[in-house]
Design a protein around this motif. Structure first.
Motif, PDB file in Angstrom:
ATOM      1  N   GLY A  48       9.316  30.567  25.015  1.00  6.31           N
ATOM      2  CA  GLY A  48      10.031  31.673  25.638  1.00  6.31           C
ATOM      3  C   GLY A  48       9.809  33.008  24.953  1.00  6.31           C
ATOM      4  O   GLY A  48      10.536  33.972  25.167  1.00  6.31           O
ATOM      5  N   GLU A  50       7.139  36.341  23.848  1.00  6.29           N
ATOM      6  CA  GLU A  50       6.025  37.078  24.445  1.00  6.29           C
ATOM      7  C   GLU A  50       4.731  36.760  23.726  1.00  6.29           C
ATOM      8  O   GLU A  50       4.663  36.813  22.498  1.00  6.29           O
ATOM      9  CB  GLU A  50       6.285  38.585  24.399  1.00  6.29           C
TER      10      GLU A  50
ATOM     11  N   LEU B 520       8.410  37.290  37.696  1.00  2.00           N
ATOM     12  CA  LEU B 520       9.194  37.441  36.462  1.00  2.00           C
ATOM     13  C   LEU B 520      10.548  36.749  36.564  1.00  2.00           C
ATOM     14  O   LEU B 520      11.079  36.249  35.574  1.00  2.00           O
ATOM     15  CB  LEU B 520       9.384  38.929  36.149  1.00  2.00           C
ATOM     16  N   ASN B 521      11.104  36.696  37.784  1.00  2.00           N
ATOM     17  CA  ASN B 521      12.440  36.130  37.950  1.00  2.00           C
ATOM     18  C   ASN B 521      12.452  34.623  38.165  1.00  2.00           C
ATOM     19  O   ASN B 521      13.512  34.001  38.168  1.00  2.00           O
ATOM     20  CB  ASN B 521      13.155  36.816  39.120  1.00  2.00           C
ATOM     21  N   THR B 522      11.291  34.031  38.403  1.00  2.00           N
ATOM     22  CA  THR B 522      11.255  32.585  38.653  1.00  2.00           C
ATOM     23  C   THR B 522      11.720  31.819  37.412  1.00  2.00           C
ATOM     24  O   THR B 522      12.429  30.824  37.512  1.00  2.00           O
ATOM     25  CB  THR B 522       9.839  32.150  39.069  1.00  2.00           C
ATOM     26  N   LYS B 523      11.295  32.311  36.246  1.00  2.00           N
ATOM     27  CA  LYS B 523      11.716  31.727  34.967  1.00  2.00           C
ATOM     28  C   LYS B 523      11.589  30.202  34.952  1.00  2.00           C
ATOM     29  O   LYS B 523      12.522  29.475  34.601  1.00  2.00           O
ATOM     30  CB  LYS B 523      13.147  32.151  34.620  1.00  2.00           C
ATOM     31  N   THR B 525       9.139  26.620  34.024  1.00  2.00           N
ATOM     32  CA  THR B 525       8.910  25.940  32.756  1.00  2.00           C
ATOM     33  C   THR B 525       7.436  25.885  32.366  1.00  2.00           C
ATOM     34  O   THR B 525       7.101  25.439  31.273  1.00  2.00           O
ATOM     35  CB  THR B 525       9.411  24.494  32.855  1.00  2.00           C
ATOM     36  N   SER B 527       3.383  27.602  32.180  1.00  2.00           N
ATOM     37  CA  SER B 527       2.641  28.871  32.126  1.00  2.00           C
ATOM     38  C   SER B 527       1.669  28.993  33.302  1.00  2.00           C
ATOM     39  O   SER B 527       1.351  28.005  33.973  1.00  2.00           O
ATOM     40  CB  SER B 527       1.857  28.952  30.828  1.00  2.00           C
ATOM     41  N   ARG B 571       6.317  30.301  34.751  1.00  2.35           N
ATOM     42  CA  ARG B 571       7.046  31.113  33.777  1.00  2.35           C
ATOM     43  C   ARG B 571       6.170  32.294  33.366  1.00  2.35           C
ATOM     44  O   ARG B 571       5.083  32.115  32.832  1.00  2.35           O
ATOM     45  CB  ARG B 571       7.383  30.282  32.541  1.00  2.35           C
ATOM     46  N   PRO B 573       6.453  35.604  31.106  1.00  4.15           N
ATOM     47  CA  PRO B 573       7.275  36.380  30.182  1.00  4.15           C
ATOM     48  C   PRO B 573       7.031  37.882  30.336  1.00  4.15           C
ATOM     49  O   PRO B 573       6.149  38.300  31.085  1.00  4.15           O
ATOM     50  CB  PRO B 573       6.787  35.910  28.809  1.00  4.15           C
ATOM     51  N   THR B 575       7.792  42.112  30.916  1.00  6.39           N
ATOM     52  CA  THR B 575       8.404  42.963  31.934  1.00  6.39           C
ATOM     53  C   THR B 575       7.343  43.530  32.865  1.00  6.39           C
ATOM     54  O   THR B 575       6.155  43.451  32.610  1.00  6.39           O
ATOM     55  CB  THR B 575       9.137  44.151  31.271  1.00  6.39           C
TER      56      THR B 575
END
Lengths: 247, 667
Positions: A48, A50, B520-523, B525, B527, B571, B573, B575
């Motif tokens: 989690g 960056e 970004l909002n799916t978050k 598990t 990559s 996922r 990460p 912004t």
């Protein structure tokens, strides 16, 4: 292999950066250096966090995108390779590796290990071309024979990939090797001779404007250059420059 | 023919282009200053088009995701560029280049486009030399040539093993001249995320600044997509890590038809995969097949001993080696076209003759070339009583002068010295012949939207010959688009600047922002790479070097399921408003997950084998590709209707009036 990585992290150009330490296991000797960083980033994403941002693209040593100051050397300890061609077999189990961005006033950091090399772009835009239109109405390619030695010398100058290792290797952050390679390629060819004076003056002026340092002939650039660009190019550019300035 | 109009001019093949140029509309110099053009991608096609259009007087904006136009993946092309100059006096001509290219493409390319390509090929070399491209020369000062696969002449111009870089630097210098004049605005570290249509015409793009994350609007009177191919749908390929289909796929979703997606080139000579961590594959230039001989052991027990490290290839006697290309294809030998060489390597490895740990590698051996060149050197240097070792060393020096950088690259990656032991190679995804459907003017099915270089489909049919990609990229950019775009833009001289505050721009930007926020909002598990690797595995296993109906159907449903999983589980990460490579990758992989399905659907519908598309159900008794000209001699152009599965097929029938359609044979 198990490694300890000390990596420069910096949020953006305006923020202050610093070294962070990451232990990394499961590294194989056949991995490239960037694949090793891929493994680290995968771990960071899974946790989690960056991932570490670094520049890379072709991963075969020709696009000149990848950079990195590895244990103080541009493109790391191997010779004649870019970071993407550097393999982990050059390191030992238990090693600590420090990874920083290329450092130069004219290469400001954008994020983490990524720097802005647009100063190189502007040097080339200032005069790194031959002014012919791309109309197709040029003369036949074989109409001007060029001695093979001269054509080869132009080619070797033209093998510069514009990565910036020469600048990062230089204690003065000079861009003389880069600029001289570009000047030389064209100065060595009959097609480029015609505007050689104008070109060298314009490119050197832009190079100085960008804030690169002066050359004090230490030769570090040539040693670290992944393409082995020769110092002879700097001598040639100095001659070209002198000739153009006294005219 | 339906909605597809190829707009091929009437008249004799050799006169079409000249007549067409004489008849199309021109824009006068003063009016060109009022017209804006956007080019997406700055490789050989995009860069050359940008330079030429700017020279003509148009206002050009270029976009590339790299930090410099010079880093576009054209830079990695190694071997050379074809041109019908006939400098060697070996009987080359425009017609022969045309003939070889159409035959090499297995009769699935458009005759008129290929002829034009051959016609302008000579000019490309003239142009590049004038720009200062340092091509290889002979001692007499004239340009040198070498030979590439699928042809019987030497028409390939080269600059050691980095012809792509030298040509791209030429093109980039032409761009720099125009940037300096203010005629090109170069947007680097920018990615096009959508095209904007106004009244059905391409009038701009939405792009993201990859440094600041800002989403920008750019308008123009025409847009050119020159963003390269989609080989990275396989995850592992020789493409650059950033090479992607997004620009092409986004315009496809806005109405541009996508042609022949299943025509993908698997290049025979790449460095084999070494392990799970592998991020990309490295090509060893086809030019090496001029001097290298490809072989595997003749006996299974020798192959096994080699795999187990008990036997070295250099220990194997000549009679125990199977030079399978020379055996199967005596006329072309090691220089058969890429599709043929790749399948032959796979066939040998599948039969158990592979020579590395994974069993997926064959040898590329230069020992014969060392001796051949060595003997030549002994003769020219008048060395008497040279020992075999001396001859070999002299020969190695000649080979080093020709391919030194490739040998060095190989040694750095594999950690073996190819001067001492043969190289190990295996096929890998390299180039995509398919792409956006374009007419003779290189315009897509969307007015004002053009596609050039690898991004379009037109010139290479089902298989591209070596050294033809560079030729096509520069032909499209230097010599075709600058004329054909004028014909369209002549109607836009009174239009004025296209505003970017229209509802069309609003909507396009809103959609893009929505997509990025959703990532970004799916978050989830997993990559982005996790999904990309899984997609790549499906593609390689079921839509790769050989395909069958069962596998393709499975691939279609697996890709669809993977796509759903991606949207729910990814996922990303970071912004939206900062440099965020994971966010960039997410957008690209989302598009690959759609393209992959259309790719498999196209491969399933094409019930024949041709070029790089090999369907196991359709082969001769000897295992060669079996075309079905009666039913499939057409371009499959797919129209997007909401889901890849529902894409509608349009056919452009291919007519060959100047070349006899035959079974392709290299025996």
């Amino acid at each position: 292999m198990n490694l300890t990585l000390k990596i420069w992290r910096q949020k953006d150009a305006a923020s202050k950066g610093g070294i962070q330490t990451y232990p990394l296991g499961g590294v194989e000797p056949d991995m490239s250096f960037l694949e090793m960083l891929d493994v680290l980033n995968q771990e960071l994403i899974d946790k989690g966090e960056e991932p570490v941002v670094f520049d890379h693209d072709c991963r075969e040593g020709i696009c000149g995108t990848c950079s990195l100051q590895i244990n103080g050397e541009p493109h790391g300890p191997d010779r004649g390779v870019t970071t993407c061609q550097l393999h982990m077999r050059m390191f030992k189990d238990g090693d600590t590796i420090t990874i920083e961005p290329f450092r130069a006033k004219a290469f400001p950091v954008i994020k983490d290990l990524v720097v802005d090399r647009s100063s190189f772009e502007r040097i080339q835009q200032a005069g790194g071309y031959i002014s012919v239109n791309t109309s197709g109405n040029t003369q036949d390619a074989n109409s001007i024979p060029i001695p093979k030695d001269q054509a080869d010398a132009a080619f070797y100058a033209a093998t510069c990939i514009g990565c910036g290792a020469c600048v990062a290797a230089c204690k003065n952050a000079s861009a003389m090797l880069f600029t001289s390679a570009k000047v030389s390629q064209m100065a060595l060819l009959p097609q480029g001779e015609i505007e050689a004076d104008r070109r060298v003056l314009a490119m050197v002026e832009q190079m100085d404007k960008e804030g690169f340092g002066n050359c004090t002939n230490t030769g570090a650039c040539e040693i670290e250059c992944p393409k082995g660009i020769s110092l002879e190019n700097i001598a040639r550019m100095n001659r070209e420059y002198l000739r153009a300035s006294v005219k | 023919m339906g909605v597809l109009d190829s707009k091929v001019p009437q008249g004799l093949l050799a006169e079409k282009w000249v007549n067409h140029k004489n008849k199309i509309n021109l824009v006068n110099p003063a009016n060109k200053r009022n017209i804006d053009i956007i080019l997406v991608g700055t490789g050989l096609a995009g860069g050359s088009a940008a330079a030429t259009l700017a020279e003509l007087g148009y206002n050009v904006k270029t976009f590339c995701y790299q930090d410099s136009p010079r880093r576009a993946h054209s830079i990695a092309a190694q071997g050379g560029i074809n041109a019908a100059k006939n400098y060697q006096g070996d009987g080359d001509s425009d017609y022969r280049l045309f003939y070889d290219t159409v035959k090499g493409g297995d009769y699935r390319s458009r005759e008129s486009n290929v002829y034009r390509l051959a016609e302008v090929s000579g000019n490309i070399i003239d142009q590049c030399v004038a720009q200062g491209v340092p091509f290889a020369r002979e001692y007499g000062g004239l340009l040198d040539n070498r030979s590439f696969g699928g042809v019987l002449v030497s028409r390939t111009f080269y600059a050691k093993g980095q012809t792509g870089q030298q040509l791209l630097l030429g093109c980039y210098s032409a761009m720099n001249r125009q940037i300096n004049r203010g005629k090109i605005q170069s947007y680097t570290r920018h990615e096009m995320l959508d095209v904007v249509l106004v009244d059905g015409k391409a009038r701009g793009i939405i792009a993201r600044d990859l440094v600041t994350g800002e989403i920008e609007r750019h308008s123009a009177h025409a847009v050119v997509i020159a963003s390269g191919g989609y080989g990275n749908v396989f995850f592992l390929s020789t493409n650059a890590m950033g090479s992607n289909v997004t620009a092409a796929w986004k315009v496809h979703k806005k109405g541009a038809f996508f042609a022949n997606p299943c025509f993908t080139q698997i290049h025979p000579t790449c460095i084999p995969v070494s392990g799970e961590h592998q991020s990309k594959l490295t090509l060893m230039s086809e030019s090496l097949r001029n001097d290298g001989r490809i072989w595997v052991p003749k006996k299974l027990e020798d192959a096994k001993a080699i795999r187990e490290g008990k036997l070295k290839p250099t220990q194997l006697a000549e009679e125990d080696r199977d030079y399978y290309l020379e055996r199967r294809y005596p006329a072309f030998g090691n220089l058969v076209p890429r599709d043929v060489a790749s399948r032959a390597a796979k066939e040998r490895c599948d039969a158990g003759f592979g020579v590395n740990k994974t069993g997926e590698a064959v040898y590329l051996d230069f020992s014969a070339a060392f001796m051949r060149y060595g003997k030549e050197a002994v003769s020219t240097q008048k060395i008497e009583n040279a020992s075999e070792e001396q001859i070999r060393e002299l020969g190695k020096a000649v080979v080093e002068a020709k391919y030194g950088n490739l040998f060095q690259m190989y040694e750095k990656i594999v950690d073996e010295n190819p001067y001492q032991t043969p190289m190990k190679i295996y096929p890998a995804v390299h180039y995509t012949m398919g792409g956006l459907w374009v007419d003779y003017n290189l315009q897509t099915t969307v007015p004002g939207l053009y596609a050039a270089g690898e991004a379009n489909f037109s010139d290479h049919g089902a298989n591209r010959l070596g050294a033809s990609a560079l030729m096509q990229g520069l032909a499209d950019g230097y010599f075709v688009l600058p004329y054909t775009m004028g014909d369209y833009l002549a109607n836009d001289i009174r239009t004025g600047k296209i505003p970017t505050d229209s509802p069309e721009f609003d909507e396009a930007e809103r959609n893009i922002r929505g997509q990025l926020e959703r990532f970004l909002n799916t978050k989830g598990t997993k990559s982005v790479d996790y999904f990309h690797k899984r997609l790549g595995k499906i593609m390689w296993d079921k839509v790769g070097m050989s395909r069958n109906a069962t596998g393709l159907k499975e691939a279609i449903s697996e890709i669809k399921a993977l796509r759903e999983e991606f949207w729910n589980e990814v996922r990303v990460p970071g912004t939206i408003d900062s440099m965020n490579p994971e966010l960039e990758k997410a957008g690209r992989v989302a598009d690959f997950l759609e393209l992959g399905e259309l790719f498999a659907k196209d491969a399933l519908h094409r019930e024949e084998s041709c070029g790089g598309h090999f369907r196991e159900e359709y082969q001769t008794e000897e295992g060669e590709a079996l075309r079905d000209d009666e039913n499939f001699m057409y371009v499959a152009a797919w129209e997007y209707t909401g889901e890849p599965a529902n894409a509608i097929l349009h056919k452009e029938e291919l007519k060959y009036e100047n070349i006899e359609v035959k079974t392709r044979s290299y025996k």
